[in-house]
Structure formats: C-alpha cells, structure tokens
Scaffold this motif. Structure first.
Motif, mmCIF file in Angstrom:
data_model
loop_
_atom_site.group_PDB
_atom_site.id
_atom_site.type_symbol
_atom_site.label_atom_id
_atom_site.label_comp_id
_atom_site.label_asym_id
_atom_site.label_seq_id
_atom_site.Cartn_x
_atom_site.Cartn_y
_atom_site.Cartn_z
ATOM 1 N N SER A 256 1.024 -1.120 -0.073
ATOM 2 C CA SER A 256 -0.136 -0.063 0.103
ATOM 3 C C SER A 256 0.836 1.280 -0.060
ATOM 4 N N PRO A 257 0.237 2.473 -0.557
ATOM 5 C CA PRO A 257 1.140 3.596 -0.668
ATOM 6 C C PRO A 257 1.507 4.025 0.922
ATOM 7 N N LYS A 258 0.576 3.692 1.606
ATOM 8 C CA LYS A 258 0.740 3.963 3.260
ATOM 9 C C LYS A 258 0.994 2.723 3.956
ATOM 10 N N ASP A 259 2.355 2.440 4.095
ATOM 11 C CA ASP A 259 2.786 1.367 4.745
ATOM 12 C C ASP A 259 2.519 1.362 6.259
ATOM 13 N N PRO B 29 -5.397 -0.327 5.325
ATOM 14 C CA PRO B 29 -4.900 0.491 4.082
ATOM 15 C C PRO B 29 -6.142 0.418 3.198
ATOM 16 N N ASP B 30 -6.335 1.421 2.296
ATOM 17 C CA ASP B 30 -7.389 1.361 1.271
ATOM 18 C C ASP B 30 -7.229 0.501 0.392
ATOM 19 N N PRO B 31 -8.324 -0.145 -0.134
ATOM 20 C CA PRO B 31 -8.280 -1.090 -1.264
ATOM 21 C C PRO B 31 -7.317 -0.383 -2.319
ATOM 22 N N ILE B 32 -6.855 -1.338 -3.242
ATOM 23 C CA ILE B 32 -5.998 -1.101 -4.494
ATOM 24 C C ILE B 32 -6.815 -1.730 -5.823
ATOM 25 N N ALA C 62 -2.620 -2.643 -9.516
ATOM 26 C CA ALA C 62 -1.895 -3.583 -8.713
ATOM 27 C C ALA C 62 -1.126 -4.681 -9.915
ATOM 28 N N GLU D 125 -5.610 -8.447 -5.699
ATOM 29 C CA GLU D 125 -5.938 -7.055 -6.021
ATOM 30 C C GLU D 125 -5.563 -6.987 -7.498
ATOM 31 N N ARG E 49 -6.330 -6.278 3.826
ATOM 32 C CA ARG E 49 -7.116 -5.025 3.319
ATOM 33 C C ARG E 49 -8.205 -5.654 2.231
ATOM 34 N N THR F 61 -10.630 -6.311 -0.749
ATOM 35 C CA THR F 61 -10.304 -6.661 -2.142
ATOM 36 C C THR F 61 -12.127 -6.567 -2.793
#
Length: 350
Positions: free
Chosen positions: A58-61, A79-82, A87, A135, A161, A163
C-alpha cells in the motif's frame, strides 16, 4: 537420518527484491543479501523452497504504525483497497524477478507436486508462484487465467485489506477473526475458477465469514499457508479451533507462521520469542489437525520473526528443538515437506 529439506508455505522475498531493484535482485539472491532468504542461507539451513508470494504494498505502509503493536491491546486501521489496474504492473514486476532467479539458476519454478519433489530430491530451491491478496485479478478473472499459464498455483483472495473478492482480518489484538462480511459474488466466482484450474486458495488473512464461504463453496482442501492457533494467541489473524476442525475435515493443512505477534500469547510485536512458544502452537495444531495436516509457513522477509530464527539459515535450531521435544523422524518429515507435498498434489492433481 539425513534431515529432510523444509518446504515452506509462505515468504515475501520477491517483495523485498522488488523494493531493492530488479537489476541487482538475482545477484543478491545468489550471493547473499541482507534478508531472511537467499541461496547461501537456504543451503546452510536446509531450506528447500516454498510458496514465493507476490504482494502489492500500500502507498501508506503499516510499518509506520507498528509501534501500536507493542501495546497491550491494539486495532490498526487497514490501508485502502487497491484497484486491479494499479496492482497488476506490480505483480508482473515481482513475478518477473522470480523468473529472473530461475534463469540465473537460483531456483526452479514448480507447477506440480512432482516438480516440487524433484527439486527437494536434488537440492534445487523449489519455488511456487503465489499471490497474497488478489488485487491484480480483474473482475472477469482474465488475469487469473493468464497468470495460471505463467505458473500461478496458489492465491489468497485478500491480504487483510478489502478487495473486490472479500474482506480480511485487521491487525487487532485481542480479537476474534469474525470481523465482518464474507466473500462477495466476485469472490465466489474466484473460488469456483480456482477449483477448475487447480489453484490452491489460501485462507490466511481472510476473516472468519470469508473462511466459511470458502469452506462451503470450495471442492479443494482448506489451506492456511501461514497462520497460528487462536487458542494460544488470540489475535484476529489466528485460527479458532472450530476453523481448525473444518480444515481437518477437508484434509487440508496449516503452515505455522513465524511472525512474533501471532506467536506470542500477548500479541506483541517483540522478537524475544523462545522456540518453546512455537512448539506450543505446533503441539496445538497437531492435536487439532492431526500429524498429516501441519507444516511451516514462515513469513520470512515479510514479518518480524524470533531472534533465534532471523533467517532461514537458523532453521537447524528449530529442528533441534523439535527433536528435543520428542518429534520423531516420521513426524519431522511430514512437518518439513511431506504434508505440503500431499496437499499440493491433492489440490493440483498428479
């Protein structure tokens, strides 16, 4: 007797190599790197290979929040879904590193249990392409079919997270794994298609409702590649005795996760974990699942593990502790590789 090589249910070395850069990945893996798995460490520790996970970070680890896991209780937001279009390139890049390693002679990518067995017999690292968190799979499952042709043989519908296929468990302690809704309609289609292709479905990280949806709809053995006993560590990521009973009934298996927060009874992310605590989990898993349904799923290069086992070169220490605890030759062979080979052949076919 000669110690059987260990086939392991989960590692994240491809993520680490991806982060370090594809250009130097093979060289570091062959010669030795600052991490848990490479060729020299594998030879030193009797590590024969395993499921090599592809994971989209995730961008925010979560690493920035891991001090929370030192508290007596915690509930870390996921974290938010990707989106799959974001992905998919990451999955392709990590899979490309795996094939680079094969091209350089570091390992063999295996697509059948017989190929895994041949690698273990010859001492060549056996690698099974696994996706942790689906993802990169599109709603129409086109990417699943293509990745299967490339060698994908195991997939987890979620990494905690959310999906489009389902919902995962949070990093929460103490907590039941019953934390939300189960599989979506896309998730049920994913299960059916994996059954048709012969792709193993990994239940690790799925919440309890998703677990029971897979149990109801899948025709394959239930497998959690890297999970532990909730009865010993009441973390959301661990499996209850009821879940373990369902895995046993399906003739599936569980790989013992070395991640300290899922081993320690207090759920804390502290690396001071004696081997005796790992054996407590193994004893419970064997008592609940039977000797034929337990193995290892280290989470090497993806988790903080006990100091004494900080790389696969340290695995002889675990073997020695298990021997001293009373595990005999037959059980050691099953734990190290036999049970994984059995469930892979049962899932993939001969």
């Amino acid at each position: 007797m000669t110690q059987p090589l260990i086939f392991d249910g989960h590692n994240d070395v491809l993520l680490r190599l991806f982060t370090e850069g594809r250009a130097t990945a093979a060289q570091g893996f062959l010669a030795g790197r600052d991490g848990a798995i490479d060729v020299p460490s594998a030879r030193a520790g009797g590590f024969g290979g395993g499921l090599f996970a592809v994971y989209v970070p995730s961008p925010k680890d979560l690493d920035s929040q891991l001090e929370e896991m030192l508290k007596d209780t915690y509930d870390m937001p996921l974290p938010d879904p990707i989106h799959w279009e974001d992905a998919f390139p990451v999955v392709m890049a990590q899979a490309a590193i795996l094939f680079d390693l094969e091209e350089q002679g570091a390992l063999t990518v295996c697509r059948s249990a017989a190929e895994v067995q041949a690698c273990l017999n010859s001492g060549i690292l056996a690698a099974v392409l696994h996706i942790e968190g689906a993802e990169a799979i599109d709603p129409d499952l086109n990417t699943l079919d293509v990745l299967y042709q490339a060698g994908l043989r195991s997939i987890g519908p979620v990494w905690s997270r959310e999906t489009i296929f389902g919902h995962g468990v949070p990093f929460r302690y103490p907590s039941s794994p019953d934390t939300g809704p189960g599989l979506t309609d896309h998730g049920l289609r994913l299960v059916r298609r994996c059954n048709e292709l012969g792709i193993m479905i990994d239940l690790s990280h799925l919440n309890e409702a998703g677990f029971w949806d897979v149990a109801r709809h899948s025709t394959q053995p239930l497998v959690a590649t890297h999970s532990n006993a909730h009865a010993i560590c009441p973390h959301a990521r661990n499996l209850t005795d009821k879940q373990l009973a369902a895995i046993a009934e399906s003739d599936g298996m569980v790989g013992l996760n070395f991640a300290v927060a899922f081993l320690r009874s207090d759920g804390k992310k502290l690396s001071e974990v004696p081997l005796e605590q790992m054996i407590r989990h193994l004893d419970h898993l064997i008592e609940t699942l039977g000797e034929d349904r337990v193995g290892f799923g280290s989470d090497y290069d993806g988790a903080l593990v006990p100091d004494v086992l900080n790389s696969c070169a340290g695995l002889p220490k675990l073997r020695a502790a298990l021997r001293q605890h009373g595990y005999d030759d037959a059980l050691m062979t099953k734990l190290c590789q036999g049970n994984w080979l059995r469930v892979l052949e049962k899932t993939w076919g001969a």
